[in-house]
Design a protein around this motif. Structure first.
Motif, PDB file in Angstrom:
ATOM      1  N   ILE A   3       0.861  -1.187   0.000  1.00 14.94           N
ATOM      2  CA  ILE A   3       0.000   0.000   0.000  1.00 14.94           C
ATOM      3  C   ILE A   3       0.895   1.233   0.000  1.00 14.94           C
ATOM      4  O   ILE A   3       1.767   1.380   0.866  1.00 14.94           O
ATOM      5  CB  ILE A   3      -0.964  -0.043   1.191  1.00 14.94           C
ATOM      6  CG1 ILE A   3      -1.883  -1.275   1.033  1.00 14.94           C
ATOM      7  CG2 ILE A   3      -1.789   1.249   1.269  1.00 14.94           C
ATOM      8  CD1 ILE A   3      -2.763  -1.552   2.219  1.00 14.94           C
TER       9      ILE A   3
ATOM     10  N   THR B 292       1.529   5.478  -2.019  1.00 13.94           N
ATOM     11  CA  THR B 292       0.900   6.708  -2.498  1.00 13.94           C
ATOM     12  C   THR B 292       1.339   7.015  -3.930  1.00 13.94           C
ATOM     13  O   THR B 292       2.513   6.811  -4.260  1.00 13.94           O
ATOM     14  CB  THR B 292       1.278   7.891  -1.577  1.00 13.94           C
ATOM     15  OG1 THR B 292       1.003   9.128  -2.260  1.00 13.94           O
ATOM     16  CG2 THR B 292       2.755   7.884  -1.220  1.00 13.94           C
TER      17      THR B 292
ATOM     18  N   CYS C 256      -3.190   4.249  -2.167  1.00 12.59           N
ATOM     19  CA  CYS C 256      -4.032   4.852  -1.139  1.00 12.59           C
ATOM     20  C   CYS C 256      -4.069   6.357  -1.418  1.00 12.59           C
ATOM     21  O   CYS C 256      -3.069   6.932  -1.849  1.00 12.59           O
ATOM     22  CB  CYS C 256      -3.395   4.577   0.223  1.00 12.59           C
ATOM     23  SG  CYS C 256      -4.304   5.211   1.632  1.00 12.59           S
ATOM     24  N   ASP C 257      -5.191   6.991  -1.155  1.00 18.33           N
ATOM     25  CA  ASP C 257      -5.259   8.438  -1.390  1.00 18.33           C
ATOM     26  C   ASP C 257      -4.510   9.192  -0.281  1.00 18.33           C
ATOM     27  O   ASP C 257      -4.090   8.591   0.717  1.00 18.33           O
ATOM     28  CB  ASP C 257      -6.719   8.904  -1.477  1.00 18.33           C
ATOM     29  CG  ASP C 257      -6.864  10.134  -2.398  1.00 18.33           C
ATOM     30  OD1 ASP C 257      -5.838  10.694  -2.825  1.00 18.33           O
ATOM     31  OD2 ASP C 257      -8.008  10.530  -2.666  1.00 18.33           O
TER      32      ASP C 257
ATOM     33  N   MET D 265       0.150  10.162   2.853  1.00 21.62           N
ATOM     34  CA  MET D 265      -0.823   9.071   2.809  1.00 21.62           C
ATOM     35  C   MET D 265      -1.876   9.239   3.911  1.00 21.62           C
ATOM     36  O   MET D 265      -1.540   9.523   5.060  1.00 21.62           O
ATOM     37  CB  MET D 265      -0.098   7.731   2.997  1.00 21.62           C
ATOM     38  CG  MET D 265      -1.006   6.533   2.901  1.00 21.62           C
ATOM     39  SD  MET D 265      -0.118   4.998   3.267  1.00 21.62           S
ATOM     40  CE  MET D 265       0.747   4.744   1.746  1.00 21.62           C
TER      41      MET D 265
ATOM     42  N   GLY E 106      -7.554   5.651   4.831  1.00 22.81           N
ATOM     43  CA  GLY E 106      -7.841   4.867   3.630  1.00 22.81           C
ATOM     44  C   GLY E 106      -7.120   3.527   3.578  1.00 22.81           C
ATOM     45  O   GLY E 106      -7.370   2.713   2.681  1.00 22.81           O
ATOM     46  N   ILE E 107      -6.222   3.276   4.527  1.00 16.55           N
ATOM     47  CA  ILE E 107      -5.343   2.108   4.402  1.00 16.55           C
ATOM     48  C   ILE E 107      -6.074   0.785   4.614  1.00 16.55           C
ATOM     49  O   ILE E 107      -5.975  -0.136   3.803  1.00 16.55           O
ATOM     50  CB  ILE E 107      -4.149   2.210   5.387  1.00 16.55           C
ATOM     51  CG1 ILE E 107      -3.265   3.415   5.024  1.00 16.55           C
ATOM     52  CG2 ILE E 107      -3.320   0.928   5.373  1.00 16.55           C
ATOM     53  CD1 ILE E 107      -2.123   3.675   6.002  1.00 16.55           C
TER      54      ILE E 107
ATOM     55  N   LEU F 291      -7.863  -1.207   2.020  1.00 12.29           N
ATOM     56  CA  LEU F 291      -7.053  -1.721   0.903  1.00 12.29           C
ATOM     57  C   LEU F 291      -6.287  -2.988   1.276  1.00 12.29           C
ATOM     58  O   LEU F 291      -5.661  -3.618   0.430  1.00 12.29           O
ATOM     59  CB  LEU F 291      -6.058  -0.642   0.445  1.00 12.29           C
ATOM     60  CG  LEU F 291      -6.678   0.668  -0.059  1.00 12.29           C
ATOM     61  CD1 LEU F 291      -5.596   1.708  -0.315  1.00 12.29           C
ATOM     62  CD2 LEU F 291      -7.500   0.423  -1.324  1.00 12.29           C
TER      63      LEU F 291
ATOM     64  N   THR G 267      -1.441  -8.426   1.188  1.00 10.36           N
ATOM     65  CA  THR G 267      -0.696  -7.224   1.574  1.00 10.36           C
ATOM     66  C   THR G 267       0.501  -7.590   2.447  1.00 10.36           C
ATOM     67  O   THR G 267       0.369  -8.366   3.396  1.00 10.36           O
ATOM     68  CB  THR G 267      -1.622  -6.260   2.359  1.00 10.36           C
ATOM     69  OG1 THR G 267      -2.809  -6.073   1.597  1.00 10.36           O
ATOM     70  CG2 THR G 267      -0.943  -4.928   2.589  1.00 10.36           C
TER      71      THR G 267
ATOM     72  N   ILE H 275       3.460  -1.386   3.932  1.00  5.75           N
ATOM     73  CA  ILE H 275       2.967  -0.032   3.667  1.00  5.75           C
ATOM     74  C   ILE H 275       4.196   0.817   3.339  1.00  5.75           C
ATOM     75  O   ILE H 275       5.205   0.754   4.062  1.00  5.75           O
ATOM     76  CB  ILE H 275       2.232   0.557   4.892  1.00  5.75           C
ATOM     77  CG1 ILE H 275       1.109  -0.384   5.360  1.00  5.75           C
ATOM     78  CG2 ILE H 275       1.652   1.939   4.571  1.00  5.75           C
ATOM     79  CD1 ILE H 275       0.439   0.051   6.665  1.00  5.75           C
TER      80      ILE H 275
ATOM     81  N   ARG I 105      -9.269   6.292  -8.149  1.00  2.00           N
ATOM     82  CA  ARG I 105      -9.386   5.876  -6.747  1.00  2.00           C
ATOM     83  C   ARG I 105      -8.570   6.756  -5.802  1.00  2.00           C
ATOM     84  O   ARG I 105      -8.580   6.539  -4.597  1.00  2.00           O
ATOM     85  CB  ARG I 105      -8.984   4.399  -6.606  1.00  2.00           C
ATOM     86  CG  ARG I 105     -10.131   3.457  -7.004  1.00  2.00           C
ATOM     87  CD  ARG I 105      -9.613   2.078  -7.337  1.00  2.00           C
ATOM     88  NE  ARG I 105      -8.801   2.103  -8.555  1.00  2.00           N
ATOM     89  CZ  ARG I 105      -8.163   1.053  -9.065  1.00  2.00           C
ATOM     90  NH1 ARG I 105      -8.191  -0.097  -8.453  1.00  2.00           N
ATOM     91  NH2 ARG I 105      -7.462   1.166 -10.180  1.00  2.00           N
ATOM     92  N   THR I 106      -7.843   7.704  -6.361  1.00  5.32           N
ATOM     93  CA  THR I 106      -7.087   8.634  -5.510  1.00  5.32           C
ATOM     94  C   THR I 106      -7.409  10.082  -5.914  1.00  5.32           C
ATOM     95  O   THR I 106      -6.534  10.820  -6.381  1.00  5.32           O
ATOM     96  CB  THR I 106      -5.564   8.359  -5.627  1.00  5.32           C
ATOM     97  OG1 THR I 106      -5.177   8.448  -7.024  1.00  5.32           O
ATOM     98  CG2 THR I 106      -5.188   6.999  -5.095  1.00  5.32           C
TER      99      THR I 106
END
Ligand SMILES: *Cc1c(COP(=O)(O)O)cnc(C)c1O
Length: 366
Positions: A78, A80, A101-102, A110, A114-115, A118, A123, A126, A332-333
């Motif tokens: 995940i 940015t 992630c937005d 980040m 939003g994390i 996702l 995963t 990050i 999505r961002t």
């Protein structure tokens, strides 16, 4: 009037550098972690307030090595899209899949909110970015990472010398990558580093940058070549002597910009962060609802020999090389997308004069 570029590298006096590299003509040790490397590593450990540091020929390879050293060789990461190409390219090059992630609307780091949505069983990590030297919401990120057993690797390329809550930015997460590229606040011409708390990683990281070779000359894994030269380390030793002064000069430039531009309708400047000692790496301005669009402002500045930069535009999830991939596209961002369409990073470097800042602000305001 000299052209004003978005950045201008800090340099020591020529004589200081010549003095610093003089020993190399005697020792003939030009690379492979010689005395300059060792001295710089020691000084940076102290300056950055970190436990361990390993340095490389650039920051990008440091990021790739971080993933390898942490055993992150497959799965989803995940991250940015509001970053320099390097962050995303390192993830993809190491066989990992970026999941974007937005970002937060106030400082474009980040958004931890939003994390969790996702996270899947694939995963593994990050990878947030302290973009513009703004520190990520590290407590929230740490809590999520702990809960889901994920590694955290910070792209701290912009965060040299930044402190948060009384600690160095390089102490956050499992590892942090710093870039010492010529355009950064502190540089070794080209160069970069990883900082990390756990010394168990040192052997693997340092072997990777030298073809995976160990002391007995065999390779236990496949590495590459990412060694920092002694000439780079020597440049770092010189620059480190002056970096506090350079940051202070940037701070003055930042204050001058804010005095001229803060509160102008249609302009947004990310506010200084509480509990953060900044490095004033960049001066981003969002032009949204201003009389002129970001692109028009950039054009007007260019006509006056002032070169601002659309940094970061496009987003990395809009790169052509990702067309057809599931993570391609910025829908999505949306906050990152809007930032990339409205942001202009104004010239920022230690030698930027007050007159030059006035010249830049006059163009923008008039
Ligand atoms: C500069 C930069 C890098 C890459 O660093 P290099 O030392 O140029 O390889 C990575 N991420 C970000 C955000 C950067 O600005």
């Amino acid at each position: 009037m000299r052209p004003i570029y978005v950045t201008r590298s800090s340099m020591p006096e020529l004589d200081e550098y010549v003095e610093e590299i003089r020993d190399l003509w005697d020792s003939r040790v030009l690379t492979n972690s010689g005395v300059k490397y060792q001295e710089l590593a020691g000084k940076l450990t102290e300056y950055l307030g970190v436990e361990n540091i390993s340095m490389f020929c650039n920051g990008h390879l440091g990021l790739e090595i971080a993933f390898e050293a942490l055993g992150l060789t497959e799965g989803e990461v995940i991250t940015t899209p509001f970053t320099f190409a390097s962050t995303t390219q390192a993830i993809v090059r190491m066989g990992l899949t970026p999941v974007f992630c937005d970002v937060k609307p106030d400082n474009f780091t980040m958004d931890p909110a939003g994390i969790e949505a996702l996270i899947t069983e694939k995963t593994v990590a990050i990878v947030p970015v302290h973009v513009y030297g703004q520190i990520c919401d590290w407590r929230a990120i740490e809590a999520i990472a702990k809960k889901h057993h994920l590694k955290v690797v910070y792209d701290a390329a912009h965060a040299f010398g930044v402190q948060v809550d009384g600690r160095g930015a390089g102490t956050l997460g499992d590892m942090s990558m710093f870039s010492f590229h010529a355009t950064k606040v502190f540089h070794t011409i080209e160069g970069g580093a990883l900082t990390y708390a756990d010394p168990a990683y040192t052997a693997r990281i340092n072997a990777w940058r030298n073809f995976g070779l160990n002391a007995s000359g065999t390779a236990e894994f496949v590495g590459g070549n990412a060694k920092m030269t002694e000439f780079s380390a020597a440049m770092g030793l010189c620059n480190l002597r002056h970096v506090d002064g350079e940051i202070a000069k940037r701070g003055k430039a930042d204050a001058h910009y804010r005095a001229r531009l803060d509160g102008i309708p249609g302009l947004y400047i990310p506010p200084r962060q509480a509990n953060v000692v900044p490095n004033y790496a960049y001066f981003p301005v969002i032009f949204d609802g201003f009389r002129y669009s970001r692109d028009e402002v950039a054009e007007k500045l260019k006509e006056q020999n002032i070169f601002a930069r659309k940094y970061f535009y496009p987003l990395t999830n809009q790169f052509d090389c990702f067309r057809g991939k599931p993570y391609y596209g910025a829908e999505r961002t949306p906050i990152a997308l809007s930032a990339s369409e409205h942001v202009l990073t104004l010239p920022m470097f230690a030698d930027l004069t007050s007159d030059e800042i006035d010249r830049i602000c006059d163009v923008i305001l008039k």
